[in-house]
Write a protein that holds these residues in place. Structure first.
Motif, PDB file in Angstrom:
ATOM      1  N   ARG A  50       0.834  -1.213   0.000  1.00  0.00           N
ATOM      2  CA  ARG A  50       0.000   0.000   0.000  1.00  0.00           C
ATOM      3  C   ARG A  50       0.861   1.251   0.000  1.00  0.00           C
ATOM      4  O   ARG A  50       0.613   2.192  -0.767  1.00  0.00           O
ATOM      5  CB  ARG A  50      -0.918  -0.022   1.222  1.00  0.00           C
ATOM      6  CG  ARG A  50      -1.873   1.150   1.288  1.00  0.00           C
ATOM      7  CD  ARG A  50      -2.814   1.005   2.482  1.00  0.00           C
ATOM      8  NE  ARG A  50      -3.640   2.165   2.619  1.00  0.00           N
ATOM      9  CZ  ARG A  50      -3.293   3.277   3.266  1.00  0.00           C
ATOM     10  NH1 ARG A  50      -2.107   3.360   3.839  1.00  0.00           N
ATOM     11  NH2 ARG A  50      -4.112   4.306   3.352  1.00  0.00           N
ATOM     12  N   VAL A  57       1.142   6.481  -6.790  1.00  0.00           N
ATOM     13  CA  VAL A  57      -0.013   7.327  -7.136  1.00  0.00           C
ATOM     14  C   VAL A  57       0.378   8.799  -7.071  1.00  0.00           C
ATOM     15  O   VAL A  57       0.083   9.581  -7.984  1.00  0.00           O
ATOM     16  CB  VAL A  57      -1.202   7.031  -6.190  1.00  0.00           C
ATOM     17  CG1 VAL A  57      -2.279   8.107  -6.301  1.00  0.00           C
ATOM     18  CG2 VAL A  57      -1.789   5.668  -6.479  1.00  0.00           C
ATOM     19  N   ARG A 138      -3.545   6.531 -17.906  1.00  0.00           N
ATOM     20  CA  ARG A 138      -4.200   7.196 -16.781  1.00  0.00           C
ATOM     21  C   ARG A 138      -3.464   6.854 -15.487  1.00  0.00           C
ATOM     22  O   ARG A 138      -3.059   5.707 -15.295  1.00  0.00           O
ATOM     23  CB  ARG A 138      -5.643   6.700 -16.709  1.00  0.00           C
ATOM     24  CG  ARG A 138      -6.418   7.264 -15.575  1.00  0.00           C
ATOM     25  CD  ARG A 138      -7.816   6.700 -15.579  1.00  0.00           C
ATOM     26  NE  ARG A 138      -8.533   7.212 -14.435  1.00  0.00           N
ATOM     27  CZ  ARG A 138      -9.821   7.150 -14.293  1.00  0.00           C
ATOM     28  NH1 ARG A 138     -10.557   6.577 -15.209  1.00  0.00           N
ATOM     29  NH2 ARG A 138     -10.403   7.640 -13.228  1.00  0.00           N
ATOM     30  N   LEU A 140      -2.691   5.829 -11.668  1.00  0.00           N
ATOM     31  CA  LEU A 140      -3.322   4.922 -10.715  1.00  0.00           C
ATOM     32  C   LEU A 140      -4.070   5.736  -9.671  1.00  0.00           C
ATOM     33  O   LEU A 140      -3.567   6.764  -9.201  1.00  0.00           O
ATOM     34  CB  LEU A 140      -2.229   4.080 -10.049  1.00  0.00           C
ATOM     35  CG  LEU A 140      -2.643   2.961  -9.122  1.00  0.00           C
ATOM     36  CD1 LEU A 140      -3.348   1.854  -9.909  1.00  0.00           C
ATOM     37  CD2 LEU A 140      -1.416   2.386  -8.431  1.00  0.00           C
ATOM     38  N   ASP A 141      -5.277   5.292  -9.317  1.00  0.00           N
ATOM     39  CA  ASP A 141      -6.018   6.024  -8.278  1.00  0.00           C
ATOM     40  C   ASP A 141      -5.873   5.316  -6.936  1.00  0.00           C
ATOM     41  O   ASP A 141      -5.473   4.156  -6.863  1.00  0.00           O
ATOM     42  CB  ASP A 141      -7.495   6.188  -8.662  1.00  0.00           C
ATOM     43  CG  ASP A 141      -8.192   4.869  -8.879  1.00  0.00           C
ATOM     44  OD1 ASP A 141      -8.400   4.148  -7.882  1.00  0.00           O
ATOM     45  OD2 ASP A 141      -8.523   4.548 -10.035  1.00  0.00           O
ATOM     46  N   SER A 142      -6.205   6.019  -5.871  1.00  0.00           N
ATOM     47  CA  SER A 142      -6.013   5.505  -4.516  1.00  0.00           C
ATOM     48  C   SER A 142      -6.843   4.261  -4.238  1.00  0.00           C
ATOM     49  O   SER A 142      -6.384   3.340  -3.564  1.00  0.00           O
ATOM     50  CB  SER A 142      -6.367   6.586  -3.486  1.00  0.00           C
ATOM     51  OG  SER A 142      -5.545   7.713  -3.668  1.00  0.00           O
ATOM     52  N   ALA A 143      -8.066   4.206  -4.765  1.00  0.00           N
ATOM     53  CA  ALA A 143      -8.924   3.043  -4.523  1.00  0.00           C
ATOM     54  C   ALA A 143      -8.329   1.787  -5.161  1.00  0.00           C
ATOM     55  O   ALA A 143      -8.315   0.711  -4.554  1.00  0.00           O
ATOM     56  CB  ALA A 143     -10.327   3.300  -5.071  1.00  0.00           C
ATOM     57  N   THR A 144      -7.814   1.929  -6.376  1.00  0.00           N
ATOM     58  CA  THR A 144      -7.187   0.780  -7.044  1.00  0.00           C
ATOM     59  C   THR A 144      -5.940   0.353  -6.297  1.00  0.00           C
ATOM     60  O   THR A 144      -5.668  -0.841  -6.138  1.00  0.00           O
ATOM     61  CB  THR A 144      -6.852   1.131  -8.502  1.00  0.00           C
ATOM     62  OG1 THR A 144      -8.037   1.579  -9.157  1.00  0.00           O
ATOM     63  CG2 THR A 144      -6.285  -0.060  -9.241  1.00  0.00           C
ATOM     64  N   ALA A 145      -5.163   1.334  -5.827  1.00  0.00           N
ATOM     65  CA  ALA A 145      -3.957   1.013  -5.058  1.00  0.00           C
ATOM     66  C   ALA A 145      -4.319   0.246  -3.787  1.00  0.00           C
ATOM     67  O   ALA A 145      -3.659  -0.739  -3.431  1.00  0.00           O
ATOM     68  CB  ALA A 145      -3.207   2.294  -4.712  1.00  0.00           C
ATOM     69  N   THR A 147      -6.976  -1.595  -3.297  1.00  0.00           N
ATOM     70  CA  THR A 147      -7.442  -2.934  -3.679  1.00  0.00           C
ATOM     71  C   THR A 147      -6.263  -3.857  -3.959  1.00  0.00           C
ATOM     72  O   THR A 147      -6.228  -5.004  -3.508  1.00  0.00           O
ATOM     73  CB  THR A 147      -8.352  -2.845  -4.913  1.00  0.00           C
ATOM     74  OG1 THR A 147      -9.458  -1.993  -4.616  1.00  0.00           O
ATOM     75  CG2 THR A 147      -8.864  -4.214  -5.323  1.00  0.00           C
ATOM     76  N   HIS A 148      -5.284  -3.350  -4.729  1.00  0.00           N
ATOM     77  CA  HIS A 148      -4.095  -4.158  -5.025  1.00  0.00           C
ATOM     78  C   HIS A 148      -3.331  -4.506  -3.750  1.00  0.00           C
ATOM     79  O   HIS A 148      -2.813  -5.624  -3.608  1.00  0.00           O
ATOM     80  CB  HIS A 148      -3.175  -3.428  -6.001  1.00  0.00           C
ATOM     81  CG  HIS A 148      -3.712  -3.369  -7.401  1.00  0.00           C
ATOM     82  ND1 HIS A 148      -4.344  -4.415  -8.015  1.00  0.00           N
ATOM     83  CD2 HIS A 148      -3.693  -2.367  -8.321  1.00  0.00           C
ATOM     84  CE1 HIS A 148      -4.696  -4.071  -9.247  1.00  0.00           C
ATOM     85  NE2 HIS A 148      -4.322  -2.834  -9.450  1.00  0.00           N
TER      86      HIS A 148
END
Length: 201
Positions: A50, A57, A138, A140-145, A147-148
């Protein structure tokens, strides 16, 4: 739980062998390791992932910029892709020749993919560029980060469980093989005449 039952069952049993007790202790140790190591591994790996992804990000947001592009003309599609998954994903977008202004103020043009189903000249859409106006992905957004990172944490926890359980199974397998070898040696000592009348048994 099986480890605890096994330990209790073998505690005062006169038929208990040393290997039975060791096997029960190995199972209990594996259970404790899984209960402790898996959450710790998941938390540590998830947290590190994270932090790294959120740093990425921030870096991407600093160097990537959303600019407005204008459709000049639609570009003919490439030949149809026989793979339905890739072609269906690509059909939602169109390749167009577009003009845009880079963040440094210079005018740019080129063939880009527009999120438009049927683009017409003059239509506007958003693209992402670097500081010099080159088209980039595009950020990377915080929500995707997040999730990963969560998936990495779950993966690390599952790997820890797999390693501990795999190690336990290997240890138990080796103990069973050693037990069988001892049985074979004892059987060889007894000889082929074991149990026959007049053999001194």
């Amino acid at each position: 739980m099986r480890a605890l039952v096994g330990l209790w069952r073998w505690r005062h049993n006169p038929l208990r062998r040393k290997t039975d007790l060791v096997e029960a202790w190995v199972a209990l140790a594996a259970l404790l390791l899984i209960a402790v190591a898996a959450p710790v591994a998941g938390t540590v790996v998830g947290g590190l992932t994270r932090d790294a992804l959120l740093r990425s990000v921030r870096e991407q947001r600093e160097v990537r910029h959303a600019v407005s592009a204008t459709v000049v003309q639609k570009v003919s599609r490439p030949p149809i892709d026989p793979d339905p998954e890739t072609s269906s994903a690509r059909d939602r977008n169109s390749r167009v020749l577009a003009d845009w202004t880079a963040p440094d103020g210079t005018s740019r043009s080129g063939t880009v993919v527009a999120a438009l189903e049927s683009p017409d000249p003059g239509d506007r859409f958003r693209i992402w560029t670097d500081e010099h106006g080159q088209v980039v992905g595009r950020p990377l957004d915080s929500a995707t980060a997040a999730t990963h990172a969560a998936l990495a944490g779950f993966g690390a926890a599952a790997a820890a469980v797999g390693i501990v359980e795999g190690t336990r199974r290997i240890v138990v397998w080796r103990m069973v093989r050693r037990r069988y070898d001892r049985w074979d040696q004892a059987w060889d000592k007894a000889g082929p005449d074991w149990g026959r009348t007049g053999t001194g048994s």
